[in-house]
Design an enzyme around this catalytic site. Structure first.
Site, PDB file in Angstrom:
ATOM      1  N   ASP A   1       0.869  -1.174   0.000  1.00 12.95           N
ATOM      2  CA  ASP A   1       0.000   0.000   0.000  1.00 12.95           C
ATOM      3  C   ASP A   1       0.912   1.233   0.000  1.00 12.95           C
ATOM      4  OD1 ASP A   1      -2.142   1.712   0.001  1.00 12.95           O
ATOM      5  OD2 ASP A   1      -3.197   0.731   1.638  1.00 12.95           O
TER       6      ASP A   1
HETATM    7  C1  NOJ Z   1      -3.996   3.997   0.226  1.00 11.86           C
HETATM    8  C2  NOJ Z   1      -5.174   3.099   0.361  1.00 11.86           C
HETATM    9  O1  NOJ Z   1      -5.091   2.358   1.558  1.00 11.86           O
HETATM   10  C3  NOJ Z   1      -5.362   2.131  -0.796  1.00 11.86           C
HETATM   11  O2  NOJ Z   1      -6.618   1.519  -0.673  1.00 11.86           O
HETATM   12  C4  NOJ Z   1      -5.217   2.825  -2.113  1.00 11.86           C
HETATM   13  O3  NOJ Z   1      -5.413   1.890  -3.152  1.00 11.86           O
HETATM   14  C5  NOJ Z   1      -3.861   3.491  -2.170  1.00 11.86           C
HETATM   15  N1  NOJ Z   1      -3.777   4.474  -1.111  1.00 11.86           N
HETATM   16  C6  NOJ Z   1      -3.582   4.136  -3.520  1.00 11.86           C
HETATM   17  O4  NOJ Z   1      -4.330   5.265  -3.683  1.00 11.86           O
END
Ligand code: NOJ
Length: 757
Positions: A281
């Site tokens: 993530d």
């Molecule tokens: C953080 C989030 O937790 C995730 O769900 C998302 O896909 C990413 N950012 C990218 O934007």
């Protein structure tokens, strides 16, 4: 010779993390030409400035890095023009011309926005959910993308956690079915088609169990709980062929998911046979340092060795692997393994045949926000709505008389889309006021009044909720003046429709709430409206279960509409006026108060269970609250009435692998055509471990005309009796089972069966 063969076989078995698919040989041949730097570059995923940023770091020097072969993929940009420009840099500007993948948070639609996932899940309609993902894929690929950071399949039992809005609620079976439908919808049957996307299942794993519902918080859970309740939706998505997985922010057994070898290799690859790639993530690799696992070089080596293949934004892999290789902290094989998986994904997407296959400047006009897509979104939104209360059959409303349409979300387009709509444009959405005019035309007289701000708490709004852009403003009028206007409107009307709830980013990422009631300003409005004595319909626009005890007692009717998406107002009006008879069922329990959280239907019995009749000393209950939720899992009313016959079983004693058929006759004894979700639950009252009071094991959505009856049958096999025992073996144990069929987890008809081995 035989010995050699055996050694070879052993080697093959000992390295199951090297997947073998039709693209492996091609990817390996390409890797033979790549430098170490180029291989490490493939593991790097970056976000150019100006895109949807969800952390404190933004990528820099993007152009140069792409040309140097230091970027495997980009995310956060949309439109064929922009994607072409970026792809040109990689294909024409870098030494080997390896194409990049292009990702985005396509969560509940791309530009035609569908209801938030919690709403989608309340439809219990796998066909419509799959269709929503198919449409999202068509629109996103028309915008140059080939990778969606979805589905989000985290089980959540805590409505304080803002991201409960992004998932399918609390149940592993329902969540698993939806995970599969979403993967099918995004990926179709051929990933290389220019209208399908690679899915990215997230957040692996257990992110929804963050302690106290506080965002990014610690998770600590037994393996049995994981296997039985939290892991099945991820596994279902893997079984459906999801091409990629995103690791989560939280720790599991004290080790951050992004660097957790048990999770990313032993479970995901060895046990489940996953052959795609794992992306972190947003900076979750770097955040391992804050978790206390060491400096960036240490955590990067740890994560790579644990099974991470791609690093989102943090550039830990890019900047440290070379050094770690020299120091012997990682091997070339570790780097090759990750690089191979990324390249294989690009082959699967067809990017080596044509790096521009998703880039067609003519497509957006043809494929995005089409009338067809909007009409699917309208249907989906109506099907996701849950009728919570309907005294005196107030709903559906007649298309006549005077309606006072009040509330801060009534004449409001801005908050109809909900959280995570990177590419969505709220100006394209239909407000409830517009929808009512569209559906009821001139036959009803509508008087409007805002009635209140979403909240009067300027600290909450201006500083926090509006962090991603202005969603709500404090009105120039005083709260009392707004309430007076709403009351005056109500006094002139036959019925009051109050549209209240949360602004879009009062739920979603980094939007945990310690108090999940309606904001005080809206409660005050509802109280004033109630005092007028007019029939009061409360329409809720929100992203999570709320505590609605007062509202449930005092409103005449309540409709949970979630954040319904682009076609919000039309869909709300379809339901309010009975063009569609609501059929949604809650996929997450609505608590009575925050103190009951975590609250979920498939809990275990205690040694001193509460018997449901009120407080009892030395029983498992509260001094100041009942144990029951306000609305249980699976709950949802209809304008018509469904009657359930007693459950009929094909047999009452079974042996071994025999099959059981459980049948109920469902009758529509009301006045309207409607759909009912018949739910199958099973209880295993005596086992070698304490089982939950009941578990969902099947469901069917059945349409019935008024007066019509249908037999609804479920075939039950020993598969539905299985559970993970203390050795984490999925077994079933002979004995008595209770089969329940019903309209919600708390309202079922039951029959017993004895099942012998
Ligand atoms: C953080 C989030 O937790 C995730 O769900 C998302 O896909 C990413 N950012 C990218 O934007």
């Amino acid at each position: 010779m035989k010995k050699l063969f055996r050694i070879g076989l052993l080697l093959l078995l000992a390295t199951p993390t090297f997947s073998q698919n039709p693209y492996t040989a091609k990817a390996k041949a390409l890797m033979a030409k790549m430098t170490l730097e180029e291989k490490i570059g493939q593991l790097n995923l970056i976000i150019p400035g100006g895109a949807a940023v969800t952390g404190s770091v933004v990528s820099s020097d993007v152009e140069n890095k792409i040309k140097k072969g230091q970027v495997g993929g980009l995310f956060g940009i949309t439109s064929p023009e922009k994607v072409r420009k970026a792809q040109d840099l990689a294909v024409k500007g870098s030494r080997l011309g390896i194409p990049m993948i292009f990702g985005l948070d396509v969560i509940h639609g791309h530009k035609t926005i569908f209801p938030i996932p919690l709403g989608l899940s309340a439809s219990w309609d796998m066909g419509l959910i799959e269709q929503s993902a198919t449409i999202a894929a068509k629109e996103a690929t028309a915008d140059g993308l080939n990778w969606a950071f979805s589905p989000m399949v985290d089980i959540a039992r805590d409505a304080r956690w803002g991201r409960i809005s992004e998932g399918s609620g609390e149940d592993p079976y329902l969540g698993g079915q939806i995970a599969k439908a979403m993967v099918r919808g995004y990926q179709g049957t051929d990933l290389s088609k220019n209208n399908t996307l690679m899915a990215c299942v997230k957040h692996f794993a257990l992110y929804g169990a963050a302690e106290a519902g506080r965002e990014y918080n610690t998770v600590d859970m037994s393996r049995m709980q994981m296997y039985e309740y939290y892991l099945p939706p991820y596994k279902a998505a893997v079984d459906a062929g999801a091409g990629s997985i995103m690791s989560s922010f939280n720790v599991i057994d004290g080790i951050p998911a992004t660097g957790n070898k048990w999770l990313l290799t032993d479970l995901l690859r060895k046990e489940w046979g996953f052959t795609g790639f794992v992306v972190s993530d947003y900076t979750s690799l770097n955040e391992m340092t804050n978790h206390g696992l060491g400096d960036l070089q240490t955590v990067s080596a740890l994560a790579l060795k644990a099974g991470l293949d791609m690093d989102m934004v943090g550039e830990g892999l890019l900047t440290t692997l070379n050094k770690s290789l020299k120091e012997g902290k990682v091997t070339l094989a570790d780097i090759d393994k990750a690089c191979l998986r990324i390249l294989e994904a690009k082959y699967k997407l067809g990017l080596f045949d044509d790096p521009y296959r998703y880039i067609d400047e003519a497509r957006p006009a043809k494929d995005i926000l089409t009338a067809e897509n909007r009409s699917a979104a309208r249907k989906m939104a109506a099907h996701s709505m849950v009728l919570l209360k309907n005294d005196n059959q107030l709903l559906p409303l007649k298309k006549s008389g005077t309606i006072a349409l009040v509330g801060p979300l009534a004449d409001n387009r801005r908050n109809m889309l909900g959280t995570w709509v990177v590419a969505g444009d709220w100006k394209q959405s239909v407000s409830v006021l517009e929808g009512i005019k569209n559906v009821a035309g001139n036959s009803v007289n509508i008087i409007t009044a805002k009635g209140s701000n979403i909240t009067d708490d300027t600290a909450l709004f201006l500083k926090r909720v509006n962090a991603l852009g202005v969603e709500a403003e404090i009105d120039a009028r005083s709260p009392q003046q707004m309430i007076d206007e709403a009351v005056a409107a109500a006094n002139k009307a036959d019925v009051v429709v109050a549209v209240v709830g949360e602004s879009s980013n009062m739920s979603g990422e980094s939007s945990s709430r310690a108090d999940i009631s309606l904001p005080a300003s809206q409660q005050a409005l509802l109280k004033a409206l109630h005092k007028t004595g007019k029939p009061l319909v409360v329409v809720l626009i929100n992203g999570r279960p709320l505590t609605l005890v007062w509202e449930n007692e005092h409103a005449t009717a309540m409709l949970e509409a979630w954040a319904p998406g682009t076609e919000a107002g039309n869909a709300v009006a379809d339901v309010l006026f009975g063009n569609y008879n609501p059929s949604g069922k809650l996929s997450a329990t609505f608590p009575r108060s925050v103190g009951q959280i975590p609250i979920y239907y498939n809990h275990k019995n205690t040694g001193r269970p509460f018997d449901g009749t009120g407080f009892a000393k030395f029983k498992s209950n509260y001094l100041d609250e009942s144990n029951d939720p306000l609305y249980p899992f699976g709950y949802g009313l209809s304008y018509t009435k469904f009657d359930y016959s007693p459950v009929k079983l094909s047999k009452t004693t079974l042996q071994g692998e025999e099959k059981l058929t459980a049948t109920v006759t469902l009758t529509n004894s009301g006045k309207y055509a409607g759909e009912e979700v018949v739910q199958l639950y099973i209880t295993d009252p005596v086992a070698s471990i304490s089982r939950s009071v009941k578990d969902l094991k099947g469901f069917q959505k059945v349409a019935l005309q008024p007066g019509e009856s249908k037999e609804v049958s479920f075939v039950i096999t020993t598969e539905e009796l299985r559970f993970f025992n203390s050795e984490l073996k999925k077994i079933w144990e002979p004995g008595t089972f209770i089969i329940h069929l019903g309209t919600s987890s708390a309202n079922v008809k039951s029959a017993e069966v004895i099942w012998n081995k």
